[in-house]
Design a protein around this motif. Structure first.
Motif, PDB file in Angstrom:
ATOM      1  N   ALA A  46      44.102  33.056  45.570  1.00 43.45           N
ATOM      2  CA  ALA A  46      42.911  33.236  46.408  1.00 43.45           C
ATOM      3  C   ALA A  46      42.663  34.721  46.656  1.00 43.45           C
ATOM      4  CB  ALA A  46      43.058  32.478  47.728  1.00 43.45           C
ATOM      5  N   ALA A  47      43.712  35.477  46.936  1.00 44.04           N
ATOM      6  CA  ALA A  47      43.555  36.922  47.150  1.00 44.04           C
ATOM      7  C   ALA A  47      43.086  37.606  45.870  1.00 44.04           C
ATOM      8  CB  ALA A  47      44.869  37.534  47.636  1.00 44.04           C
ATOM      9  N   THR A  48      43.577  37.136  44.731  1.00 46.50           N
ATOM     10  CA  THR A  48      43.134  37.690  43.448  1.00 46.50           C
ATOM     11  C   THR A  48      41.637  37.472  43.267  1.00 46.50           C
ATOM     12  OG1 THR A  48      45.298  37.315  42.454  1.00 46.50           O
ATOM     13  CG2 THR A  48      43.444  37.564  40.941  1.00 46.50           C
ATOM     14  N   VAL A  49      41.175  36.262  43.538  1.00 46.36           N
ATOM     15  CA  VAL A  49      39.750  35.954  43.376  1.00 46.36           C
ATOM     16  C   VAL A  49      38.913  36.703  44.410  1.00 46.36           C
ATOM     17  CG1 VAL A  49      38.021  34.114  43.416  1.00 46.36           C
ATOM     18  CG2 VAL A  49      40.197  33.754  42.246  1.00 46.36           C
ATOM     19  N   VAL A  50      39.433  36.881  45.613  1.00 48.52           N
ATOM     20  CA  VAL A  50      38.723  37.676  46.624  1.00 48.52           C
ATOM     21  C   VAL A  50      38.532  39.099  46.103  1.00 48.52           C
ATOM     22  CG1 VAL A  50      38.951  38.757  48.907  1.00 48.52           C
ATOM     23  CG2 VAL A  50      39.321  36.303  48.645  1.00 48.52           C
ATOM     24  N   GLY A  51      39.564  39.654  45.453  1.00 50.59           N
ATOM     25  CA  GLY A  51      39.427  40.980  44.851  1.00 50.59           C
ATOM     26  C   GLY A  51      38.329  41.010  43.798  1.00 50.59           C
ATOM     27  N   HIS A  52      38.246  39.957  42.993  1.00 49.98           N
ATOM     28  CA  HIS A  52      37.184  39.876  41.977  1.00 49.98           C
ATOM     29  C   HIS A  52      35.811  39.763  42.639  1.00 49.98           C
ATOM     30  CE1 HIS A  52      40.088  39.736  38.825  1.00 49.98           C
ATOM     31  NE2 HIS A  52      40.467  38.489  39.027  1.00 49.98           N
ATOM     32  N   LEU A  53      35.710  38.914  43.668  1.00 52.16           N
ATOM     33  CA  LEU A  53      34.432  38.774  44.382  1.00 52.16           C
ATOM     34  C   LEU A  53      33.979  40.125  44.935  1.00 52.16           C
ATOM     35  CD1 LEU A  53      35.057  35.471  46.376  1.00 52.16           C
ATOM     36  CD2 LEU A  53      33.391  35.792  44.529  1.00 52.16           C
ATOM     37  N   ASP A  54      34.927  40.870  45.483  1.00 49.47           N
ATOM     38  CA  ASP A  54      34.609  42.182  46.049  1.00 49.47           C
ATOM     39  C   ASP A  54      34.173  43.148  44.956  1.00 49.47           C
ATOM     40  OD1 ASP A  54      34.367  44.134  48.062  1.00 49.47           O
ATOM     41  OD2 ASP A  54      36.436  44.805  47.751  1.00 49.47           O
ATOM     42  N   ARG A  55      34.964  43.228  43.889  1.00 52.03           N
ATOM     43  CA  ARG A  55      34.662  44.138  42.789  1.00 52.03           C
ATOM     44  C   ARG A  55      33.320  43.828  42.148  1.00 52.03           C
ATOM     45  NH1 ARG A  55      35.507  43.218  37.708  1.00 52.03           N
ATOM     46  NH2 ARG A  55      37.014  41.565  38.068  1.00 52.03           N
ATOM     47  N   LEU A  56      32.990  42.551  42.045  1.00 51.71           N
ATOM     48  CA  LEU A  56      31.746  42.130  41.406  1.00 51.71           C
ATOM     49  C   LEU A  56      30.537  42.177  42.344  1.00 51.71           C
ATOM     50  CD1 LEU A  56      33.216  39.100  39.441  1.00 51.71           C
ATOM     51  CD2 LEU A  56      32.490  41.307  38.478  1.00 51.71           C
ATOM     52  N   GLY A  57      30.779  42.417  43.631  1.00 56.55           N
ATOM     53  CA  GLY A  57      29.680  42.520  44.591  1.00 56.55           C
ATOM     54  C   GLY A  57      28.962  41.207  44.857  1.00 56.55           C
ATOM     55  N   VAL A  58      29.671  40.094  44.724  1.00 57.71           N
ATOM     56  CA  VAL A  58      29.046  38.780  44.896  1.00 57.71           C
ATOM     57  C   VAL A  58      28.482  38.616  46.303  1.00 57.71           C
ATOM     58  CG1 VAL A  58      29.463  36.284  44.874  1.00 57.71           C
ATOM     59  CG2 VAL A  58      30.452  37.739  43.087  1.00 57.71           C
ATOM     60  N   ALA A  59      29.231  39.013  47.309  1.00 61.84           N
ATOM     61  CA  ALA A  59      28.740  38.875  48.690  1.00 61.84           C
ATOM     62  C   ALA A  59      27.489  39.725  48.900  1.00 61.84           C
ATOM     63  CB  ALA A  59      29.834  39.281  49.679  1.00 61.84           C
ATOM     64  N   ARG A  60      27.535  40.939  48.417  1.00 64.58           N
ATOM     65  CA  ARG A  60      26.387  41.846  48.550  1.00 64.58           C
ATOM     66  C   ARG A  60      25.146  41.252  47.873  1.00 64.58           C
ATOM     67  NH1 ARG A  60      28.659  45.830  46.362  1.00 64.58           N
ATOM     68  NH2 ARG A  60      27.816  45.495  44.303  1.00 64.58           N
ATOM     69  N   ASP A  61      25.344  40.630  46.718  1.00 63.49           N
ATOM     70  CA  ASP A  61      24.239  39.997  46.000  1.00 63.49           C
ATOM     71  C   ASP A  61      23.626  38.854  46.797  1.00 63.49           C
ATOM     72  OD1 ASP A  61      24.735  41.761  43.945  1.00 63.49           O
ATOM     73  OD2 ASP A  61      25.708  40.276  42.642  1.00 63.49           O
ATOM     74  N   HIS A  62      24.405  38.279  47.711  1.00 64.22           N
ATOM     75  CA  HIS A  62      23.922  37.196  48.568  1.00 64.22           C
ATOM     76  C   HIS A  62      23.522  37.699  49.954  1.00 64.22           C
ATOM     77  CE1 HIS A  62      25.892  34.751  45.474  1.00 64.22           C
ATOM     78  NE2 HIS A  62      25.047  33.815  45.845  1.00 64.22           N
ATOM     79  N   GLY A  63      23.443  39.018  50.109  1.00 63.30           N
ATOM     80  CA  GLY A  63      23.036  39.604  51.382  1.00 63.30           C
ATOM     81  C   GLY A  63      24.053  39.435  52.494  1.00 63.30           C
ATOM     82  N   ARG A  64      25.317  39.376  52.145  1.00 63.48           N
ATOM     83  CA  ARG A  64      26.388  39.174  53.130  1.00 63.48           C
ATOM     84  C   ARG A  64      27.506  40.182  52.917  1.00 63.48           C
ATOM     85  NH1 ARG A  64      26.033  34.103  55.495  1.00 63.48           N
ATOM     86  NH2 ARG A  64      24.799  32.566  54.399  1.00 63.48           N
ATOM     87  N   LYS A  65      28.362  40.271  53.930  1.00 64.42           N
ATOM     88  CA  LYS A  65      29.625  40.970  53.767  1.00 64.42           C
ATOM     89  C   LYS A  65      30.604  39.978  53.141  1.00 64.42           C
ATOM     90  CE  LYS A  65      29.864  42.369  58.160  1.00 64.42           C
ATOM     91  NZ  LYS A  65      30.456  43.008  59.339  1.00 64.42           N
TER      92      LYS A  65
END
Length: 137
Positions: A46-65
């Motif tokens: 889960a922490a690995t995927v969180v790192g990927h989500l952060d690196r890929l800017g997925v939250a930012r793309d959805h207008g969220r932190k």
């Protein structure tokens, strides 16, 4: 099969797992040991995927932190924050990540070590080099 398919298969297998009340003490002990390792491994991934989500800017793309995205996905705020800290710490502490990757230590322990190293780094007069960081870990 890709990661999503593999995770779906694993999820279905765990969901179908039945741990009966008729277990012996040894069987219960062994089951709990396996479940703790499994939990540690899941937290690591889960922490690995969180790192990927952060690196890929997925939250930012959805207008969220990132923390908001994880909360919307169903994580408690404290768990979301812990996974973000772990993902950040692992980039600086590869040995710690390696220990977590085999399921030997919990996310709580990984987080505590990461916070401790971060605390020492902030209090140190000199920036920590890799050797000093490894010694602290």
């Amino acid at each position: 099969m890709g990661a999503s398919g593999d995770l779906t298969t694993i999820t279905d297998s765990v969901r179908d797992l039945h741990l009966g009340a008729d277990m012996s003490g040894r069987a219960a002990f062994d089951a709990m040991t396996a479940l703790v390792t499994l939990r540690n491994l899941i937290d690591h991934h889960a922490a690995t995927v969180v790192g990927h989500l952060d690196r890929l800017g997925v939250a930012r793309d959805h207008g969220r932190k990132l923390s908001e995205l994880l909360i919307v996905m169903g994580l408690a705020p404290a768990v979301a924050s812990r996974l973000i800290r772990i993902a950040t710490a692992r980039a600086q502490l590869p040995t710690l990540g390696a220990h977590a990757a085999d399921g030997a230590i919990s996310a709580e322990h990984v987080d505590a070590v990461g916070k401790g190293v971060d605390h020492v780094g902030k209090r140190s007069a000199e920036p920590l080099d890799d050797v000093a960081r490894l010694n602290i870990v």
